[in-house]
Scaffold this motif. Structure first.
Motif, short mmCIF file in Angstrom:
data_model
loop_
_atom_site.label_atom_id
_atom_site.label_comp_id
_atom_site.label_asym_id
_atom_site.label_seq_id
_atom_site.Cartn_x
_atom_site.Cartn_y
_atom_site.Cartn_z
N GLY A 50 0.77 -1.25 0.00
CA GLY A 50 0.00 0.00 0.00
C GLY A 50 0.78 1.27 0.00
O GLY A 50 0.21 2.35 0.23
N SER A 51 2.09 1.24 -0.27
CA SER A 51 2.87 2.47 -0.32
C SER A 51 2.30 3.41 -1.38
O SER A 51 1.83 2.98 -2.43
N SER A 52 2.34 4.71 -1.10
CA SER A 52 1.78 5.69 -2.03
C SER A 52 2.61 5.83 -3.29
O SER A 52 2.12 6.28 -4.32
N GLU A 53 3.90 5.44 -3.21
CA GLU A 53 4.77 5.51 -4.38
C GLU A 53 5.58 4.22 -4.50
O GLU A 53 5.81 3.52 -3.52
N CYS A 54 5.98 3.93 -5.72
CA CYS A 54 6.83 2.77 -5.97
C CYS A 54 8.29 3.20 -5.80
O CYS A 54 8.78 4.05 -6.54
N GLY A 55 8.97 2.58 -4.82
CA GLY A 55 10.33 2.98 -4.53
C GLY A 55 11.38 2.26 -5.35
O GLY A 55 12.58 2.50 -5.16
N VAL A 56 10.97 1.37 -6.25
CA VAL A 56 11.93 0.64 -7.08
C VAL A 56 12.68 1.63 -7.97
O VAL A 56 12.07 2.45 -8.66
N ALA A 57 14.01 1.54 -7.93
CA ALA A 57 14.83 2.50 -8.67
C ALA A 57 14.68 2.30 -10.18
O ALA A 57 14.37 1.21 -10.66
N GLU A 58 14.92 3.37 -10.91
CA GLU A 58 14.90 3.29 -12.37
C GLU A 58 16.02 2.37 -12.85
O GLU A 58 17.11 2.36 -12.29
N GLY A 59 15.74 1.58 -13.87
CA GLY A 59 16.73 0.65 -14.37
C GLY A 59 16.07 -0.55 -15.01
O GLY A 59 14.93 -0.47 -15.50
N PHE A 60 16.76 -1.69 -14.99
CA PHE A 60 16.26 -2.89 -15.65
C PHE A 60 14.92 -3.34 -15.07
O PHE A 60 14.05 -3.82 -15.81
N ILE A 61 14.75 -3.21 -13.75
CA ILE A 61 13.50 -3.68 -13.14
C ILE A 61 12.32 -2.87 -13.65
O ILE A 61 11.31 -3.42 -14.10
N ARG A 62 12.44 -1.58 -13.60
CA ARG A 62 11.34 -0.71 -14.06
C ARG A 62 11.06 -0.91 -15.55
O ARG A 62 9.91 -0.85 -15.98
N LYS A 63 12.10 -1.16 -16.32
CA LYS A 63 11.91 -1.29 -17.77
C LYS A 63 11.27 -2.62 -18.16
O LYS A 63 10.59 -2.69 -19.19
N THR A 64 11.48 -3.67 -17.37
CA THR A 64 11.05 -5.01 -17.80
C THR A 64 9.85 -5.54 -17.05
O THR A 64 9.23 -6.51 -17.49
N VAL A 65 9.47 -4.94 -15.91
CA VAL A 65 8.42 -5.49 -15.05
C VAL A 65 7.14 -4.67 -15.21
O VAL A 65 7.18 -3.44 -15.21
N ASP A 66 5.99 -5.38 -15.31
CA ASP A 66 4.72 -4.65 -15.35
C ASP A 66 3.79 -5.02 -14.20
O ASP A 66 2.74 -4.41 -14.05
N TRP A 67 4.15 -6.02 -13.37
CA TRP A 67 3.40 -6.32 -12.14
C TRP A 67 4.39 -6.75 -11.06
O TRP A 67 5.34 -7.49 -11.33
N TYR A 68 4.15 -6.29 -9.81
CA TYR A 68 4.88 -6.76 -8.64
C TYR A 68 3.89 -7.52 -7.76
O TYR A 68 2.71 -7.16 -7.69
#
Length: 650
Positions: A50-68
């Protein structure tokens, strides 16, 4: 076991899924090199919770993932929570998918859908963990808003990110963010149990009583201002009505009874229906419609309020009857006896070998009684809050009705003045409106005595609740609980050999830090020396709080996430294999090993099986006890959270 993590998953845009599995009720290690996604595991869990923002850093994870996604284990069920990754340029997404079953098979990417939103997920977790819907108290004279306590506020005690665990001026998760320190201070008395449910219910009652006193005081002032010199204003209005043609009697100074009767007839006067031209700029018709709408809403709210009060009285009656049954059983010790060993009679306390089910029936009945009482207790704050809300809504509508009526009369008055009072009907309407306003005040009571008596009756109730809810009493309970927690902190700090641990160590809630109680005063965390001490005291504080939450059965998750606790010994730019032999200083190597040995011992011997600890770190200690705790492959070389072919394809 209450809410531990079984699995963290990421779903690639290529349709694949990567799982990281964990063992409940023990220490789990994720070890690997830098830039492999270790720290992102904490951000993924918090995002799904339930965090208000996604804290995952920009990079391979953000570019390749569409669900956590995460898979949680509760005492009686499993819960799967998936949350869509933020779209490019955004910080979060509310789109979520949740499954609640006894045994869940984690879905594939094609099975994920927008079945709920993250607010609903938080509401579910709030109820699942048993966090009552309560408002924090704000001391008088302070302007900050109260906080509606929910699951989100328990997350401060579940995570220690890389930039927090070694910080000297920050103890709790997200403490460096705006408004979070005050939120922690306001909610921690509840999560520790210092502010019990009864206190929060009484606070709601006190707010309601004070609001009612304020309303009555305002009403008394309006009455006294309106009435002026008794009925003298009434006789003046009767004379104006006679001049306007609304009163045809000869006696302009009748007795009080006839005066009020005549004024009542005048107030009900309505102008004759005559054709008039449409005036789209005239606000009066709209105000009249608003007036009728407010009147209807007020009647509906009054009906709901009567029904809610009746329901509350029935709940109170049931609770008294159930508590009386409980007290009767307690008076003969039956509650205690029913929990005795098998084949011990709960009535006579003697051994028996009988095979009948009487013992089980008694125990089940006692459990049902306790469950029903608990349910009534949890419902009471919600019922009280609902009733207080209806009372406020009723008073607000009454105020709106009065303001609308005043506006209508004001418009009529201005229109009459601008036209030189040529329209007699308008003049009569103005006089009738003034008479109606006057009578509304007079009809509240023949005198102000009843209102004064109501205010006098409220004052002792307010004084009693204020005395019971004295902030000093709450502070005393909180200090007592902190003292108990500090005993574990002191003992563990000495086991780790932390500086200043020869003195009592305790939490300082007003300053949100750890302090050492020395003969010369308190020494705060930021004056306790090296990074080794800062990490050690973070570990000690979090585990001591976890032990208290477990012992007191408080509504906080039973896991802690520590990210990079060895960073002060193990600089990431020098770590290659993660073996502690890479640490140059022999004392530091011993300290790292000692820290992990202590962490394993405390979790296994003092907190197990009720606590799960997840550690993400560079360190890779070549000991069986450490190697057996590694939860996934070692993230070195091509092994990482995100498979290499995901971003190679990208």
């Amino acid at each position: 076991m209450t809410m531990q993590i079984l699995q963290i998953s990421v779903y690639g845009k290529n349709g694949e899924r990567r799982d990281v599995k964990f063992n409940p009720s023990r220490v789990n290690i994720i070890t690997g090199a830098s830039k492999k996604g270790k720290s992102s595991l904490l951000d993924i869990v918090e995002y799904c919770l339930g965090s208000s923002e996604c804290g995952v850093a920009e990079g391979f994870i953000r570019k390749t993932v569409d669900w956590y996604a995460i898979l949680l284990q509760f005492r009686d069920t499993q819960v799967f929570i998936a949350r869509a990754a933020p779209l490019p340029g955004q910080n979060s997404s509310s789109t979520s998918h949740m499954i609640v079953e006894a045994d869940i098979k984690v879905p594939d990417r094609s099975e994920l859908k927008s079945s709920t939103n993250i607010d609903s997920v938080v509401n579910f977790l709030t109820e699942k963990l048993g966090v009552p819907e309560q408002e924090t108290e704000v001391p008088e004279g302070q302007t900050r808003a109260s906080i509606s306590i929910n699951f989100k506020h328990s997350r401060y005690y579940l995570f220690q990110s890389q930039d927090e665990i070694a910080a000297k001026k920050i103890l709790f998760h997200r403490q460096s963010e705006p408004h979070i320190p005050q939120a922690i201070k306001d909610t921690i008395p509840y999560f520790l149990g210092a502010a019990e449910d009864d206190r929060l219910k009484d606070l709601s009652s006190l707010r309601g009583l004070k609001q009612e006193k304020t309303r009555l005081t305002k009403k008394l002032y309006e009455l006294e201002s309106l009435k002026g010199d008794g009925l003298q204003k009434g006789y003046v209005l009767l004379a104006e009505a006679a001049e306007a043609g609304l009163y045809t009697g000869e006696n302009l100074i009748p007795n009080e009874k006839d005066l009020l009767a005549s004024l009542s007839r005048i107030s009900n006067w309505t102008p004759p229906l005559v054709p008039v031209e449409d005036n789209t700029d005239d606000p009066l018709p709209a105000l009249e419609r608003e007036y009728q709408r407010f009147q209807q809403q007020k009647r509906e709210v009054r009906f709901k309020l009567n029904a809610a009060n009746e329901f509350a009285r029935s709940e109170t009656g049931f609770e008294k009857e159930a508590e009386e049954q409980s007290f009767r059983l307690q008076s003969i010790g039956l509650f205690k006896k029913a929990a005795a060993a098998e084949h011990i009679c709960p009535i006579c306390n003697s051994q028996h070998e009988a095979a009948d089910s009487a013992e089980g029936i008694i125990q089940q009945a006692l459990a049902d009684l306790a469950h029903k009482l608990d349910g009534v207790e949890r419902n009471r704050p919600r019922i009280t809050g609902y009733i207080q809300g209806l009372i406020k809504e009723h008073n607000d509508l009454a105020d709106k009705i009065k303001k609308t009526r005043d506006s209508m009369n004001q418009i009529r008055s201005k229109d009459a003045t601008s036209e030189g009072l040529q329209d007699r009907n308008l003049l009569k309407s103005r006089v009738a409106g003034r008479v109606s306003l006057y009578l509304d005040g007079i009809n509240w009571a023949d005198d102000t005595g009843p209102i004064k008596r109501q205010i006098a009756a409220l004052e002792p109730q307010i004084e009693e609740l204020e005395e019971r809810l004295n902030p000093d009493a709450l502070k005393e309970r909180l200090d007592a609980q902190i003292s108990i927690i500090s005993e574990d902190m002191t003992r563990w700090a000495r086991e780790l050999g932390l500086e200043h641990s020869e003195h009592p160590i305790r939490l300082d809630i007003p300053k949100l830090t750890v302090v050492a109680e020395t003969p010369h005063g308190r020494t705060p965390l930021y004056r306790m020396g090296s990074g080794e001490n800062w990490v050690g005291y973070h570990l000690v504080a979090y585990l001591a709080l976890a032990k208290w939450f477990i012992k007191e059965n408080r509504p906080v998750g039973r896991f802690i996430f520590f990210d990079q606790p060895t960073q002060v010994y193990f600089p990431s730019d020098k770590a290659v294999t993660g073996n502690i032999d890479e640490i140059e200083n022999d004392e530091d190597r011993k300290a790292v090993k000692k820290m992990f040995e202590w962490l394993f011992k405390v979790v296994e011997e003092e907190l197990g099986p009720d606590l799960q600890v997840i550690v993400t770190d560079h360190a890779d200690i070549e000991e069986d006890w450490y190697q057996s705790a590694i939860a996934d492959e070692k993230w070195r070389g091509d092994v990482a959270l995100i498979p290499k072919h995901w971003y190679a394809e990208e």
